[in-house]
Design a protein around this motif. Structure first.
Motif, short mmCIF file in Angstrom:
data_model
loop_
_atom_site.label_atom_id
_atom_site.label_comp_id
_atom_site.label_asym_id
_atom_site.label_seq_id
_atom_site.Cartn_x
_atom_site.Cartn_y
_atom_site.Cartn_z
N LEU A 202 48.82 -37.49 -37.20
CA LEU A 202 49.24 -36.35 -36.39
C LEU A 202 50.11 -35.34 -37.14
CD1 LEU A 202 49.99 -38.23 -33.06
CD2 LEU A 202 47.82 -37.25 -33.88
N LYS A 203 50.58 -35.72 -38.32
CA LYS A 203 51.38 -34.82 -39.16
C LYS A 203 52.58 -34.22 -38.43
CE LYS A 203 48.27 -34.94 -42.58
NZ LYS A 203 47.82 -36.30 -42.65
N PRO A 204 53.37 -35.05 -37.73
CA PRO A 204 54.56 -34.49 -37.06
C PRO A 204 55.60 -34.09 -38.09
CG PRO A 204 54.64 -36.87 -37.01
CD PRO A 204 53.31 -36.50 -37.61
N ASP A 205 56.56 -33.31 -37.64
CA ASP A 205 57.67 -32.90 -38.51
C ASP A 205 58.72 -34.00 -38.65
OD1 ASP A 205 56.73 -30.16 -38.97
OD2 ASP A 205 57.07 -29.95 -36.81
N GLY A 206 58.70 -34.94 -37.73
CA GLY A 206 59.61 -36.08 -37.74
C GLY A 206 59.07 -37.14 -36.82
N VAL A 207 59.71 -38.30 -36.83
CA VAL A 207 59.29 -39.38 -35.94
C VAL A 207 60.53 -40.15 -35.50
CG1 VAL A 207 58.78 -41.02 -37.80
CG2 VAL A 207 57.67 -41.28 -35.60
N VAL A 208 60.61 -40.42 -34.21
CA VAL A 208 61.70 -41.21 -33.65
C VAL A 208 61.17 -42.61 -33.39
CG1 VAL A 208 63.21 -41.52 -31.64
CG2 VAL A 208 62.81 -39.24 -32.55
N VAL A 209 61.90 -43.61 -33.85
CA VAL A 209 61.61 -45.00 -33.51
C VAL A 209 62.82 -45.48 -32.72
CG1 VAL A 209 61.21 -47.33 -34.39
CG2 VAL A 209 60.19 -45.35 -35.56
N ALA B 241 50.11 -38.79 -18.71
CA ALA B 241 49.20 -38.08 -19.60
C ALA B 241 47.75 -38.19 -19.12
CB ALA B 241 49.32 -38.65 -21.01
N ASP B 242 46.92 -37.28 -19.60
CA ASP B 242 45.49 -37.34 -19.35
C ASP B 242 44.90 -38.48 -20.19
OD1 ASP B 242 42.90 -35.79 -18.42
OD2 ASP B 242 42.66 -36.24 -20.58
N ILE B 243 44.14 -39.37 -19.56
CA ILE B 243 43.61 -40.55 -20.24
C ILE B 243 42.68 -40.18 -21.40
CG2 ILE B 243 41.65 -40.90 -18.68
CD1 ILE B 243 43.76 -43.71 -20.12
N ASP B 244 41.89 -39.11 -21.24
CA ASP B 244 40.99 -38.71 -22.32
C ASP B 244 41.79 -38.21 -23.53
OD1 ASP B 244 38.64 -39.42 -20.99
OD2 ASP B 244 38.51 -37.47 -19.99
N ASP B 245 42.89 -37.51 -23.28
CA ASP B 245 43.76 -37.07 -24.38
C ASP B 245 44.35 -38.29 -25.11
OD1 ASP B 245 43.28 -34.42 -23.76
OD2 ASP B 245 45.17 -34.15 -22.68
N LEU B 246 44.79 -39.29 -24.33
CA LEU B 246 45.35 -40.50 -24.93
C LEU B 246 44.31 -41.22 -25.78
CD1 LEU B 246 47.57 -42.00 -22.08
CD2 LEU B 246 48.28 -40.61 -24.05
N LYS B 247 43.09 -41.31 -25.28
CA LYS B 247 42.02 -41.97 -26.03
C LYS B 247 41.73 -41.26 -27.34
CE LYS B 247 39.71 -44.17 -22.12
NZ LYS B 247 38.50 -44.18 -21.26
N ALA B 248 41.71 -39.92 -27.29
CA ALA B 248 41.46 -39.14 -28.52
C ALA B 248 42.59 -39.34 -29.53
CB ALA B 248 41.30 -37.67 -28.17
N LEU B 249 43.82 -39.33 -29.06
CA LEU B 249 44.97 -39.56 -29.96
C LEU B 249 44.94 -40.97 -30.54
CD1 LEU B 249 47.75 -37.79 -27.89
CD2 LEU B 249 47.02 -37.15 -30.22
N ALA B 250 44.63 -41.96 -29.70
CA ALA B 250 44.57 -43.35 -30.17
C ALA B 250 43.50 -43.51 -31.24
CB ALA B 250 44.29 -44.30 -29.01
N ALA B 251 42.34 -42.88 -31.05
CA ALA B 251 41.27 -42.97 -32.05
C ALA B 251 41.71 -42.35 -33.38
CB ALA B 251 40.02 -42.27 -31.52
N LYS B 252 42.40 -41.21 -33.29
CA LYS B 252 42.88 -40.56 -34.50
C LYS B 252 43.92 -41.41 -35.22
CE LYS B 252 44.08 -35.89 -35.87
NZ LYS B 252 44.36 -34.53 -35.48
N ILE B 253 44.84 -41.99 -34.46
CA ILE B 253 45.87 -42.84 -35.06
C ILE B 253 45.25 -44.12 -35.64
CG2 ILE B 253 47.96 -44.20 -34.59
CD1 ILE B 253 48.56 -42.06 -32.36
N SER B 254 44.33 -44.73 -34.90
CA SER B 254 43.65 -45.94 -35.39
C SER B 254 42.92 -45.68 -36.70
CB SER B 254 42.65 -46.46 -34.34
OG SER B 254 43.31 -46.93 -33.21
N ALA B 255 42.30 -44.52 -36.79
CA ALA B 255 41.56 -44.17 -38.02
C ALA B 255 42.48 -44.05 -39.22
CB ALA B 255 40.78 -42.87 -37.80
N ALA B 256 43.76 -43.79 -38.98
CA ALA B 256 44.72 -43.64 -40.08
C ALA B 256 45.35 -44.97 -40.52
CB ALA B 256 45.82 -42.66 -39.66
N LEU B 257 45.00 -46.06 -39.87
CA LEU B 257 45.58 -47.35 -40.22
C LEU B 257 45.11 -47.83 -41.59
CD1 LEU B 257 45.31 -49.16 -36.80
CD2 LEU B 257 47.40 -48.45 -37.94
#
Length: 143
Positions: A84-91, A127-143
């Motif tokens: 996702l290329k965020p500017d920062g990340v909070v854990v 959140a919209d479930i389709d948006d979450l699915k698209a984000l999850a797929a993108k994040i999973s692909a980066a593993l």
């Protein structure tokens, strides 16, 4: 809810682990599950939970489980950052209701932060479930 007490098997994360409530998964193994937060504070907000422990917070968790969760949280944070290329990340992780904990099953938040975008309210709008699915797929692909 205080820092002490009994684990509630009816909490939403326990139900997700048992498959009683759906989630948008990013990755899982026998010990941990990473999935999208249905009430995100920012685009890409995800959670990591134990599939085996009944710890309600970090004060109760078994050391080996905490090690597994920490490793999975780092894995997720790296994937979120790459995808996702965020500017920062909070854990973050909350312990007890006064600290902001709303689900009493130990969990870690990975929240991407984007310059100029305000952070949403913890537990805000769904959140919209389709948006979450698209984000999850993108994040999973980066593993």
């Amino acid at each position: 809810m205080s820092l002490t007490g009994s684990y509630d098997d009816a909490n939403i994360f326990a139900k997700i682990v048992r498959g009683e409530i759906p989630s948008v998964k990013i990755f899982e193994d026998d010990a941990v599950l990473a999935f999208m937060d249905a009430f995100p504070q920012s685009r890409g907000h995800a959670l990591v939970i134990s599939k085996t422990s009944k710890a309600r917070n970090i004060l109760e968790v078994e050391p080996q489980v905490l090690a597994e969760l920490a490793a999975a949280t780092q894995k997720l944070a790296r994937a979120v950052t790459a995808a996702l290329k965020p500017d920062g990340v909070v854990v973050t992780q909350f312990n007890g209701a006064p600290a902001g904990q709303t689900v009493f099953h130990l969990h870690f938040h990975v929240i991407p932060r984007y310059e100029g975008e305000a952070l949403g309210r913890h537990g805000g709008g769904m959140a919209d479930i389709d948006d979450l699915k698209a984000l999850a797929a993108k994040i999973s692909a980066a593993l």
